[in-house]
Design a protein around this motif. Structure first.
Motif, PDB file in Angstrom:
ATOM      1  N   LEU A 162     -25.311  25.463 -14.282  1.00  0.00           N
ATOM      2  CA  LEU A 162     -26.012  26.523 -15.004  1.00  0.00           C
ATOM      3  C   LEU A 162     -26.857  25.961 -16.140  1.00  0.00           C
ATOM      4  O   LEU A 162     -27.936  26.477 -16.444  1.00  0.00           O
ATOM      5  CB  LEU A 162     -25.003  27.536 -15.546  1.00  0.00           C
TER       6      LEU A 162
ATOM      7  N   TYR B 181     -30.712  25.496 -16.192  1.00  0.00           N
ATOM      8  CA  TYR B 181     -31.616  26.638 -16.327  1.00  0.00           C
ATOM      9  C   TYR B 181     -31.819  27.057 -17.785  1.00  0.00           C
ATOM     10  O   TYR B 181     -32.621  27.933 -18.072  1.00  0.00           O
ATOM     11  CB  TYR B 181     -31.068  27.840 -15.543  1.00  0.00           C
ATOM     12  N   ARG B 182     -31.092  26.431 -18.710  1.00  0.00           N
ATOM     13  CA  ARG B 182     -31.129  26.856 -20.107  1.00  0.00           C
ATOM     14  C   ARG B 182     -32.297  26.208 -20.846  1.00  0.00           C
ATOM     15  O   ARG B 182     -32.603  25.037 -20.650  1.00  0.00           O
ATOM     16  CB  ARG B 182     -29.817  26.485 -20.805  1.00  0.00           C
ATOM     17  N   ASN B 183     -32.930  26.998 -21.709  1.00  0.00           N
ATOM     18  CA  ASN B 183     -34.019  26.510 -22.553  1.00  0.00           C
ATOM     19  C   ASN B 183     -33.538  26.271 -23.980  1.00  0.00           C
ATOM     20  O   ASN B 183     -32.460  26.728 -24.379  1.00  0.00           O
ATOM     21  CB  ASN B 183     -35.170  27.510 -22.561  1.00  0.00           C
TER      22      ASN B 183
ATOM     23  N   TYR C  34     -32.556  31.619 -20.771  1.00  0.00           N
ATOM     24  CA  TYR C  34     -32.537  30.947 -19.473  1.00  0.00           C
ATOM     25  C   TYR C  34     -33.807  31.270 -18.705  1.00  0.00           C
ATOM     26  O   TYR C  34     -34.447  32.305 -18.924  1.00  0.00           O
ATOM     27  CB  TYR C  34     -31.304  31.369 -18.670  1.00  0.00           C
TER      28      TYR C  34
ATOM     29  N   LEU D  10     -33.740  31.188 -12.343  1.00  0.00           N
ATOM     30  CA  LEU D  10     -32.320  31.521 -12.217  1.00  0.00           C
ATOM     31  C   LEU D  10     -32.192  32.871 -11.530  1.00  0.00           C
ATOM     32  O   LEU D  10     -31.383  33.054 -10.617  1.00  0.00           O
ATOM     33  CB  LEU D  10     -31.662  31.542 -13.600  1.00  0.00           C
TER      34      LEU D  10
ATOM     35  N   SER E  22     -38.130  31.695 -20.894  1.00  0.00           N
ATOM     36  CA  SER E  22     -36.889  32.474 -20.941  1.00  0.00           C
ATOM     37  C   SER E  22     -37.195  33.960 -20.804  1.00  0.00           C
ATOM     38  O   SER E  22     -38.190  34.460 -21.325  1.00  0.00           O
ATOM     39  CB  SER E  22     -36.163  32.226 -22.267  1.00  0.00           C
TER      40      SER E  22
ATOM     41  N   HIS F  12     -33.026  36.634 -16.657  1.00  0.00           N
ATOM     42  CA  HIS F  12     -32.391  35.345 -16.409  1.00  0.00           C
ATOM     43  C   HIS F  12     -31.126  35.197 -17.250  1.00  0.00           C
ATOM     44  O   HIS F  12     -30.098  34.689 -16.785  1.00  0.00           O
ATOM     45  CB  HIS F  12     -33.334  34.196 -16.790  1.00  0.00           C
ATOM     46  N   THR F  13     -31.222  35.608 -18.496  1.00  0.00           N
ATOM     47  CA  THR F  13     -30.107  35.420 -19.425  1.00  0.00           C
ATOM     48  C   THR F  13     -28.927  36.309 -19.042  1.00  0.00           C
ATOM     49  O   THR F  13     -27.763  35.899 -19.161  1.00  0.00           O
ATOM     50  CB  THR F  13     -30.581  35.686 -20.859  1.00  0.00           C
TER      51      THR F  13
ATOM     52  N   ALA G  22     -27.222  34.481 -16.334  1.00  0.00           N
ATOM     53  CA  ALA G  22     -26.421  33.384 -16.873  1.00  0.00           C
ATOM     54  C   ALA G  22     -25.105  33.884 -17.457  1.00  0.00           C
ATOM     55  O   ALA G  22     -24.046  33.274 -17.257  1.00  0.00           O
ATOM     56  CB  ALA G  22     -27.215  32.640 -17.944  1.00  0.00           C
TER      57      ALA G  22
ATOM     58  N   ARG H 279     -21.145  29.374 -26.856  1.00  0.00           N
ATOM     59  CA  ARG H 279     -21.991  29.777 -25.744  1.00  0.00           C
ATOM     60  C   ARG H 279     -22.521  31.188 -25.993  1.00  0.00           C
ATOM     61  O   ARG H 279     -23.722  31.452 -25.903  1.00  0.00           O
ATOM     62  CB  ARG H 279     -21.209  29.754 -24.430  1.00  0.00           C
TER      63      ARG H 279
ATOM     64  N   ILE I 273     -26.450  32.596 -27.039  1.00  0.00           N
ATOM     65  CA  ILE I 273     -27.147  33.589 -26.229  1.00  0.00           C
ATOM     66  C   ILE I 273     -27.463  34.836 -27.048  1.00  0.00           C
ATOM     67  O   ILE I 273     -28.554  35.400 -26.943  1.00  0.00           O
ATOM     68  CB  ILE I 273     -26.310  33.930 -24.982  1.00  0.00           C
TER      69      ILE I 273
END
Length: 305
Positions: free
Chosen positions: A44, A47-49, A54, A58, A67, A71-72, A75, A89, A93
């Motif tokens: 995963l 795919y993170r910026n 994200y 994704l 992003s 997408h987020t 995630a 985490r 986000i």
């Protein structure tokens, strides 16, 4: 090689190894093959910026490096599935969500930064996108269910309550977002009342196919693909969902029978939404397959292989 007479999970496993992205392969291994959660999170992370959101397709219907809330949300659902929607985490986000929220404190489905990159034609890019329950509800419900506390959630939760209370004419994906919110929000008494009203709305507007053998008699929402129907299991993905109360045992059993029968010869489940590019269809089928397996497992309809 898994043949057509093999166990449904064996056939699905063959399909996943043959067609899925690394992320979906790792998710399948974690859920059904006793795989560790760490490799899922590692996959995963690609795919993170740097902004905490994200991107990178994704969510397959949005392409490119920017992003986006959708997408987020995807995630977060992955992190939730491996029990890692917490701590730093979640904090990272939520900071991203705060940065991209509208003046109402909630999320648009698509930010203008998507302009110039490929995206599904049914997700239009506009300069000043409004906040939507479709984008905000699932995220808020999931964060509450994981007992995440962040300042962003206060206004976002109020927005979702107002949006749910205002629902009259709706469509299946919006109802899915509403029930995802209601299944996680802390005020359970209010959530149950709201869910009861939505259940009546779903039945009154025929937003769920209650008899798959007569699906052609049910309307398809404007803008949806031909045959893009929704069934009881699409709303009540687990027995504990408030949406389970909307349907009789017989209706739900027919729905689950239909879901099981939808597995194709290659072991995967079909995508029923509008296809607009070859790659999105290829990436979408493993996602749909995972969701089908998870739903069948939740209802005890997927015995061990």
């Amino acid at each position: 090689m898994a043949g057509t007479g093999a166990h449904p999970l064996v056939r699905a496993e063959h399909f996943i190894w043959l067609t899925a992205r690394v992320l979906e392969q790792r998710r399948f291994a974690h859920r059904f093959l006793d795989g560790a959660p760490g490799p899922v999170e590692t996959a995963l992370a690609a795919y993170r910026n740097e902004d905490g959101g994200y991107a990178h397709a994704l969510e397959p219907d949005l392409r490119g490096p920017v992003s986006q809330p959708l997408h987020t949300a995807h995630a977060l659902a992955v992190l939730d599935s491996i029990g890692r929607c917490d701590g730093l985490r979640a904090e990272r986000i939520c900071r991203y969500l705060s940065d991209v929220s509208t003046k109402e404190g909630a999320l648009p489905a698509l930010l203008p930064s998507q302009r110039g990159y490929p995206a599904a034609p049914f997700v239009p890019v506009v300069d000043d996108p409004p906040a939507e329950l479709l984008a905000t509800g699932p995220i808020v419900g999931l964060l509450h269910r994981n007992e995440v506390w962040h300042a962003w959630l206060f206004r976002a939760t109020d927005f979702c309550w107002s949006a749910v209370d205002a629902l009259e004419q709706s469509h299946p994906y919006e109802i899915e977002a509403a029930i995802a919110f209601l299944d996680g929000v802390p005020d359970r008494a209010r959530a149950e009342r709201a869910a009861d009203r939505l259940g009546r709305l779903v039945r009154g507007q025929r937003l769920a196919v209650l008899n798959p053998a007569r699906r052609a008699e049910y309307p398809v929402a404007p803008g949806y693909a031909p045959g893009e129907h929704h069934f009881p299991h699409d709303y009540a993905r687990t027995p504990g969902s408030l949406a389970r109360r909307w349907f009789t045992d017989e209706e739900l059993e027919r729905s689950l029978d239909h879901l099981a029968a939808e597995q194709r010869e290659d072991g995967g489940w079909p995508v029923n939404w509008r296809q607009w590019a070859p790659g999105t269809a290829l990436e979408g089928r493993p996602l749909v397959t995972l969701r089908a397996l998870e739903t069948l497992q939740a209802y005890g309809r997927l015995p061990a292989a």
